[in-house]
Design an enzyme around this catalytic site. Structure first.
Site, PDB file in Angstrom:
ATOM      1  N   ASP A   1       0.849  -1.195   0.000  1.00  0.00           N
ATOM      2  CA  ASP A   1       0.000   0.000   0.000  1.00  0.00           C
ATOM      3  C   ASP A   1       0.886   1.248   0.000  1.00  0.00           C
ATOM      4  O   ASP A   1       2.104   1.159   0.116  1.00  0.00           O
ATOM      5  CB  ASP A   1      -0.897   0.010   1.241  1.00  0.00           C
ATOM      6  CG  ASP A   1      -0.068  -0.069   2.531  1.00  0.00           C
ATOM      7  OD1 ASP A   1       0.330   0.993   3.037  1.00  0.00           O
ATOM      8  OD2 ASP A   1       0.201  -1.194   3.010  1.00  0.00           O
TER       9      ASP A   1
ATOM     10  N   ASP B   1       0.510   3.601   2.379  1.00  0.00           N
ATOM     11  CA  ASP B   1       0.281   4.191   3.689  1.00  0.00           C
ATOM     12  C   ASP B   1      -0.806   5.259   3.525  1.00  0.00           C
ATOM     13  O   ASP B   1      -1.745   5.061   2.755  1.00  0.00           O
ATOM     14  CB  ASP B   1       1.594   4.735   4.274  1.00  0.00           C
ATOM     15  CG  ASP B   1       1.567   4.751   5.802  1.00  0.00           C
ATOM     16  OD1 ASP B   1       1.116   3.754   6.391  1.00  0.00           O
ATOM     17  OD2 ASP B   1       1.994   5.753   6.392  1.00  0.00           O
TER      18      ASP B   1
END
Length: 284
Positions: free
Chosen positions: A208, A210
């Site tokens: 991802d 974040d």
């Protein structure tokens, strides 16, 4: 023997022959799971596998038995550890499903015991380069050769306490420092591996962005989905790294404790000496 510590998404061992599960009791409690030991492929190389969070991901990053995990591998004769981590990216050019082999760590944890020593013995361990340089190079080379994934050698992994993800302010701060990855399990695992005089490096699979990126809201669903996508590439990387790993250790990790014990041998309590004998006995 080579150790493999599987992070989020890696709960099963590599394809091994003559497999056995070994229960290892340590002075620091039980490891996350029984250690799976077997011979890898046609190489005959012994591999010891340990799922960091347990076989069903029952253990939170803060409460993992880090000391028991590293000590158990040491007891089994492991000298070099390959690990994996699921991480968030702090850089636009490191999208999900990128493999990064970091060479630096920034410790933002708050509640973890990061040393085998301290109760009757003080050891000041240099930690300027937290990962074995030789293993970092080798693991990145393996990732580049064995997978089609985007890869990067080097970078800073900021280790947060968890289990919560970062606030947006924290994430933006980490990014502003020029760091590359954010995760929850590099510390104290890397510190303990160094204290155990074991080579240690990790391949981190990005799951991802974040929360620093506009419209990015990291979710467990996203993390698990990308961790599953990363699993094959990570295992291929580790398998190739094992197949091509030189027999000799070309580093200083094997005598990392030399000159680091600050307590005179006669001042170390007997029960402390017994507890840490497998780690530092040669230096007392």
């Amino acid at each position: 023997m080579i150790g493999f510590i599987g992070g989020s998404g890696i709960y099963e061992a590599l394809p091994l022959n003559n497999v056995s599960e070994v229960e290892v009791s340590t002075p620091f409690g039980d490891p996350s799971a029984p250690v799976t030991v077997g011979e890898f492929g046609d190489t005959g190389t012994e591999v010891a596998f340990l799922p960091r969070h347990g076989p069903d991901h029952q253990r939170s990053p803060t409460n993992l038995p880090y000391k028991a995990n590293i000590y158990a591998l040491k007891e089994l004769g492991v000298e070099r550890i390959l690990a994996s981590n699921a991480v968030g990216s702090l850089r636009e050019e490191l999208p999900p499903q990128t493999l990064v082999v970091p060479d630096q760590i920034f410790d933002r944890t708050k509640h973890r015991d990061s040393t085998f020593f301290g109760d009757g013995i003080v050891v000041h361990q240099p930690f300027a380069d937290p990962y074995c340089r030789h293993m970092v190079e080798h693991l990145h080379e393996a990732a580049s050769e064995a997978t089609d994934a985007k890869t990067q050698e080097g970078g800073t992994y900021v280790c947060i306490e968890g289990p919560q993800y970062s606030t947006r302010a924290e994430s933006e701060f980490y990014k502003s420092q020029g760091w590359d990855l954010v995760g929850m399990t590099a510390i104290p695992e890397a510190k303990l591996a160094r204290e155990a005089e074991m080579c240690y490096a990790t391949v981190a699979g990005v799951t991802d962005y974040d929360v620093w990126k506009q419209d990015s809201e990291v979710t467990l669903e996203e993390v698990l989905e990308n961790a599953a996508e990363n699993e094959t590439a990570i295992k291929r990387t580790v398998e190739h790294a094992i197949e091509t790993l030189p027999e000799e250790r070309d580093c200083d990790c094997g005598h990392a404790l030399e000159g680091t014990v600050n307590t005179p041998t006669e001042a170390v309590p007997e029960d402390t000496r017994e507890r840490v004998d497998a780690l530092v006995g040669d230096y007392l």
